[in-house]
Write a protein that holds these residues in place. Structure first.
Motif, PDB file in Angstrom:
ATOM      1  N   ILE A 342       0.822  -1.216   0.000  1.00 47.98           N
ATOM      2  CA  ILE A 342       0.000   0.000   0.000  1.00 47.98           C
ATOM      3  C   ILE A 342       0.859   1.271   0.000  1.00 47.98           C
ATOM      4  O   ILE A 342       0.352   2.362  -0.248  1.00 47.98           O
ATOM      5  CB  ILE A 342      -1.001  -0.003   1.187  1.00 47.98           C
ATOM      6  N   VAL A 343       2.155   1.136   0.239  1.00 46.72           N
ATOM      7  CA  VAL A 343       3.023   2.330   0.173  1.00 46.72           C
ATOM      8  C   VAL A 343       3.327   2.733  -1.275  1.00 46.72           C
ATOM      9  O   VAL A 343       3.774   3.855  -1.520  1.00 46.72           O
ATOM     10  CB  VAL A 343       4.382   2.130   0.903  1.00 46.72           C
ATOM     11  N   HIS A 344       3.098   1.837  -2.219  1.00 43.53           N
ATOM     12  CA  HIS A 344       3.484   2.136  -3.607  1.00 43.53           C
ATOM     13  C   HIS A 344       2.399   2.951  -4.314  1.00 43.53           C
ATOM     14  O   HIS A 344       1.220   2.581  -4.284  1.00 43.53           O
ATOM     15  CB  HIS A 344       3.745   0.835  -4.373  1.00 43.53           C
ATOM     16  N   PRO A 345       2.800   4.023  -4.966  1.00 47.73           N
ATOM     17  CA  PRO A 345       1.804   4.904  -5.590  1.00 47.73           C
ATOM     18  C   PRO A 345       0.867   4.182  -6.556  1.00 47.73           C
ATOM     19  O   PRO A 345      -0.342   4.468  -6.572  1.00 47.73           O
ATOM     20  CB  PRO A 345       2.650   5.943  -6.336  1.00 47.73           C
ATOM     21  N   ASP A 346       1.383   3.238  -7.328  1.00 48.05           N
ATOM     22  CA  ASP A 346       0.507   2.617  -8.317  1.00 48.05           C
ATOM     23  C   ASP A 346      -0.515   1.692  -7.663  1.00 48.05           C
ATOM     24  O   ASP A 346      -1.634   1.532  -8.177  1.00 48.05           O
ATOM     25  CB  ASP A 346       1.324   1.848  -9.368  1.00 48.05           C
ATOM     26  N   VAL A 347      -0.160   1.093  -6.542  1.00 48.77           N
ATOM     27  CA  VAL A 347      -1.141   0.285  -5.796  1.00 48.77           C
ATOM     28  C   VAL A 347      -2.220   1.213  -5.229  1.00 48.77           C
ATOM     29  O   VAL A 347      -3.415   0.909  -5.295  1.00 48.77           O
ATOM     30  CB  VAL A 347      -0.453  -0.524  -4.679  1.00 48.77           C
TER      31      VAL A 347
ATOM     32  N   THR B 445       1.463  -4.970 -14.909  1.00 47.37           N
ATOM     33  CA  THR B 445       1.429  -3.701 -15.639  1.00 47.37           C
ATOM     34  C   THR B 445       2.098  -2.591 -14.822  1.00 47.37           C
ATOM     35  O   THR B 445       2.805  -1.739 -15.378  1.00 47.37           O
ATOM     36  CB  THR B 445      -0.034  -3.340 -15.961  1.00 47.37           C
ATOM     37  N   GLY B 446       1.890  -2.608 -13.526  1.00 53.88           N
ATOM     38  CA  GLY B 446       2.519  -1.606 -12.664  1.00 53.88           C
ATOM     39  C   GLY B 446       4.043  -1.684 -12.704  1.00 53.88           C
ATOM     40  O   GLY B 446       4.736  -0.659 -12.669  1.00 53.88           O
ATOM     41  N   ILE B 447       4.560  -2.899 -12.790  1.00 51.63           N
ATOM     42  CA  ILE B 447       6.017  -3.088 -12.873  1.00 51.63           C
ATOM     43  C   ILE B 447       6.536  -2.599 -14.226  1.00 51.63           C
ATOM     44  O   ILE B 447       7.598  -1.954 -14.312  1.00 51.63           O
ATOM     45  CB  ILE B 447       6.363  -4.584 -12.665  1.00 51.63           C
ATOM     46  N   GLU B 516       6.566  10.851  -7.116  1.00 52.96           N
ATOM     47  CA  GLU B 516       5.990  11.392  -8.355  1.00 52.96           C
ATOM     48  C   GLU B 516       6.232  10.445  -9.535  1.00 52.96           C
ATOM     49  O   GLU B 516       5.415  10.372 -10.446  1.00 52.96           O
ATOM     50  CB  GLU B 516       6.583  12.783  -8.670  1.00 52.96           C
ATOM     51  N   LEU B 517       7.343   9.744  -9.503  1.00 50.89           N
ATOM     52  CA  LEU B 517       7.612   8.754 -10.557  1.00 50.89           C
ATOM     53  C   LEU B 517       6.540   7.668 -10.551  1.00 50.89           C
ATOM     54  O   LEU B 517       5.940   7.350 -11.581  1.00 50.89           O
ATOM     55  CB  LEU B 517       8.971   8.070 -10.337  1.00 50.89           C
ATOM     56  N   GLY B 518       6.326   7.100  -9.378  1.00 46.52           N
ATOM     57  CA  GLY B 518       5.353   6.014  -9.260  1.00 46.52           C
ATOM     58  C   GLY B 518       3.932   6.483  -9.504  1.00 46.52           C
ATOM     59  O   GLY B 518       3.103   5.740 -10.042  1.00 46.52           O
ATOM     60  N   ALA B 519       3.653   7.717  -9.116  1.00 44.93           N
ATOM     61  CA  ALA B 519       2.301   8.243  -9.273  1.00 44.93           C
ATOM     62  C   ALA B 519       1.968   8.476 -10.743  1.00 44.93           C
ATOM     63  O   ALA B 519       0.814   8.363 -11.159  1.00 44.93           O
ATOM     64  CB  ALA B 519       2.141   9.539  -8.485  1.00 44.93           C
TER      65      ALA B 519
END
Lengths: 596, 596
Positions: A342-347, B445-447, B516-519
């Protein structure tokens, strides 16, 4: 297996803080629906769905229904019948029905929340009692006195169930093509002959009798959809005096093997001169059918919502538990081997999408439910008409968006599980398979889209849209200077202006080329849905601010609203552009060239 | 059941008219890959996949694999093993492998098209030979001479198959967490102990031996991903002289019950001191793994493409056959009881979406394949490096977009069938279930999204993007004044400018806040994918105009390009806005408040 606990906090928040439902209950004469009573019903529904239905969800998927070709009988999965017994015993089938027919007379909003819980707990099981509601509505509105007397009490009490028999092998959306015949008999009944497919709960072992509401054509029927009549055709014959007689000539020929909702019996029903009773006027079946269909469409919308909620709960739990990689900003839990995902932005992007579309759907669905109540019980006829126009406009949006979002939500929730989401034991893939039916039955998304832009907009000169926009503008005007909301209020207002402009453009273009309606329909529906949800998320922000609920709950509402405006509402940009792409980009290609 | 015929016309169009592949084959020394030879290979692949593999697709889904807990053996569905025998006999496993290892030395583009056909015909079956390619690559690039001599011929010829053993129960994306241990033995081999899960084709009855490429940690391994080594660990022990010995201590503990690809064995593999041989350097396993992974990622992208193609063919056929309702502009087939549903704009919207994303994916995938060829065989080292950078940039786009579009395409194709799409016998629901794995395995896909914005963009200062944009601009400049294309060229150019701007904005913002990268990652990946596809659809338009193919084929290409620009490319608007929504809208909500 996926878990489920009824989201009572959010339901209460919407009832109390967003919709102020108690005022409506009081105004519309629900003297018994006090806060305590409503709360007790919701608590008990949460208990029943969570402890009885939810554990049977995987069982139903694994076992499916079994059809006996020799007898035509259908055996339901282990535990399904006993759960239905408890359901009837608890008085749930008639929760919102009129006490004069054996119901408990609670407001529709309460029944709707119970339906959401049933769908989330066990969608396949929920399909057995689902269509009784439509049958009851059709009989109340179109049936003769004796039919109401005879059929309503057992349907309302759940001793019998009902079905809707529309579809035939060659005839789904286009009911004008149907071939099932009804021949008048001497006793005033009709002999029904034909084959119906995709009949949900057409046969089962829950109840002693099943009342099929069958569309068929009389011998002198005019061609097309105007020649359709509706017949109540029970599994065991029912006479005018209410006595139940011999087995009728209707039989389940087989059940379908489906992608999901495997615990729900989807039946081929063969009528072979079965005794049926005309409901409503000769050749007036379509009108009666629409009565059932509107109820069923909002009901299927609640299926999308229920599955979304269950998907949400499990994705959130897993995303908090599963440790994998470190936060981009450095370890958040340095004592653990890795951070929870849950810390990962994409999650979070996936989780917040699910949350925003699920809780947004709940507001949309409950608003539609409160409008149904107004349409039925408001004292002022103008108010009733206003509510009916508005709920008519919102029905295709509610059905199509809540089910398409259900598919998106179950997709994203499964995706949070990574490869584990694909494995049956986690239960996420069942939710995705079950969700897939909801954009197909009771009118595909394409049919909802045509209903919205056609019957509910073009045909009525945008009456529903105007009423809705007036409500939205009243809200926006009241909050335009609110420092926390101003930017999003402005964004919503701009969308409303564009919505009106798009509507005008489409209707004008369609005057010259009717295909423009169909070409715009899908994107117009989703444009509408995202604007409506924006309105509800702003209202949720305002309601949260004023609410006495815990700070964490209120923060989550306001941050989810922020997420919605930043990352979901922009989808309207793509839909608007697609609408303006016009019919030519779809229609100019010759059908023969498609595959060349 | 769904049908499948290899799309030879479109493959030839892309090879000949879009990519001018023959020039590349000649330039890179593929003297044998004459047009006649390539065509004969494609024709034979079409025959094999269409007549042998495609009919087994439903069989595999119904029967699944069966695991014997007593022996650890896995029995594959009826007909799978015999089909594999024909596959080996036909020389297909080594189609593109170096003749020195027993391969046929054909260009990668040909192998890729054959892979697409295999995936479309029978995805589950295709998973058995799939990972041998990665094992071969890893051994060629990192193996010792004796390992190449001993392992490559049987892998290339298909007498053995290979696996990739990465994942463990607690460790998927984050390989640093892995626990499998490798203890040095006296004979220079290692004793491998640990449990691996989700091992595709970990056990089966196709071949005499299976070579597992296993990630494990040596006793002195540094912590995290830098302490991982790679070991070739065959099912039956293999000595340095190539002799095959006794059964190794590796065994399939169980197989997973999955949403789809049921004919593919997804195995839990227990290594209990199994003899393994170090491949590459100690603690250098991650590098070797990436060799396998890049190949596997493009391979999974082809799975999305294959399923999309099969979905497309069946949706088109059904939409031409199914009669339902009349066209909005009046009956098109007045002699029939209703018009075929392909006359309805919304059905065309779905069909054209599938067509545009499928054929677009094919161009994207084949372009990546041609770049792999350049990277391996171009005579100029600068050209090789350029191609490698470009294909590195395109790999996450190709994998993620082709698989997500595969899900969208199988969704839309099923939707064209209405309720019938949900029924197993039509085969559309199997395609949707099978497609669901492709966005999960070989990196979700997130990876892929993080790989694109991180390693392939931020880390290399946008080198790949710059190379791609230069190619796109060369094309745009050449066609800016073309009356048919000018508007879309301008639209594409505007997107390229915005793409660069978004990249800069994201990288700048991430300097202050790594989240911001992950977002931005997900929306950046899809923004990229849609722009790349726009480029390919314009190139397809130009190629179609100049092509000698039938007018219907050429019209369809140009109209599909028009559709793409009018109705798909606008999705970039929503993705750009979401990127600009920033990390705050995802990260500011406290994790504890999510469920409150």
């Amino acid at each position: 297996m996926s878990q489920y606990t009824a989201p009572l906090d959010d339901i209460r928040f919407i009832l109390d803080d967003v919709l102020d439902a108690q005022s409506q209950f009081a105004r519309l004469g629900y003297a018994d629906a006090s806060p305590d009573v409503v709360d007790a019903v919701l608590e008990e529904a949460a208990r029943f769905t969570g402890s009885v239905l939810a554990p049977l969800n995987a069982v139903g998927d694994q076992q499916g229904c079994r059809h006996d070709p020799a007898t035509g009988d259908v055996a339901t999965p282990e535990g399904f019948k006993a759960a239905y017994g408890q359901f009837v015993e608890g008085g749930w089938p008639g929760l919102t029905a009129d006490p004069q027919h054996g119901g408990q007379g609670l407001p529709h909003l309460v029944g709707l929340s119970v339906s959401e819980m049933i769908n989330a707990a066990n969608l396949a099981w929920g399909n057995f009692p689902l269509l009784s509601h439509g049958a009851v509505e059709a009989l109340i509105q179109h049936g003769e006195d004796w039919q109401r007397d005879v059929f309503l009490p057992p349907l309302v009490e759940g001793r019998w169930t009902g079905t809707m028999c529309l579809t035939e092998p060659h005839c789904g959306t286009d009911l004008g093509l149907l071939r099932t015949r009804a021949e008048p008999a001497d006793d005033g009944s009709y002999a029904i002959t034909g084959t119906k497919i995709f009949i949900t709960a057409g046969e089962h072992d829950f109840t002693d009798n099943i009342v099929h509401l069958v569309l068929a054509k009389l011998p002198d029927a005019p061609p097309g959809a105007k020649g359709i009549s509706l017949f109540a055709t029970p599994k065991f014959k029912v006479a005018r005096d209410g006595s139940v007689g011999e087995r009728n000539a209707v039989r389940c020929g087989s059940i379908e093997h489906k992608m999901g909702i495997k615990g729900s019996a989807t039946c081929v029903m063969n009528f072979d001169g079965a005794q049926g009773w005309l409901v409503g006027e000769q050749h007036g079946g379509l009108k009666a059918m629409f009565t059932m269909m509107n109820s069923a469409r909002l009901g299927v919308g609640l299926q999308g919502l229920g599955l979304s909620e269950r998907a949400w709960q499990n994705a959130l739990r897993y995303s908090r538990e599963r440790l994998q990689s470190r936060a981009l900003t450095g370890p958040k839990f340095p004592d653990k081997p890795a951070d929870p995902i849950i810390v990962h932005p994409d999650v979070r992007r996936m989780l917040l999408s699910v949350k925003a579309l699920t809780e947004g759907s709940r507001m949309l669905a409950m608003h539609a439910g409160s409008l149904l109540e107004e349409a039925a019980h408001a004292s002022d006829p103008a108010e009733r008409e206003r509510a009916e126009t508005l709920v008519g406009f919102l029905t295709p949006i509610s059905k199509a968006c809540q089910t398409e979002w259900g598919i998106e939500n179950t997709y994203n929730a499964l995706q949070c599980f990574g490869g584990h989401g694909y494995i049956a034991e986690h239960g996420m893939e069942q939710l995705a398979r079950d969700a897939r039916i909801t954009t197909l039955y009771e009118g595909t998304t394409g049919i909802q889209a045509m209903d919205l832009i056609g019957r509910k907009t073009a045909y009525s000169q945008g009456a529903g849209l105007k009423l809705l926009l007036a409500d939205v503008e009243t809200f926006c005007a009241a909050h335009a200077d609110d420092p926390e909301l101003a930017a999003n209020v402005a964004a919503l207002r701009a969308r409303c202006v564009e919505w009106t402009a798009l509507t005008t453009e489409i209707l004008q273009a369609s005057a010259a080329d009717p295909d423009e309606l169909g070409a715009a329909a899908h994107d117009y529906l989703f444009y509408s849905g995202y604007v409506v949800l924006g309105y509800w998320w702003l209202r949720a922000s305002v309601a949260a601010r004023a609410s006495a609920r815990p700070a964490a709950f209120k923060d989550a509402k306001r941050e989810t609203a922020r997420f919605y405006f930043a990352r979901i509402l922009p989808r309207t940009l793509a839909h608007a552009a697609a609408i303006r792409g016009g019919a030519g980009s779809l229609m100019d290609l010759d059908a023969d060239s498609f595959g060349a």
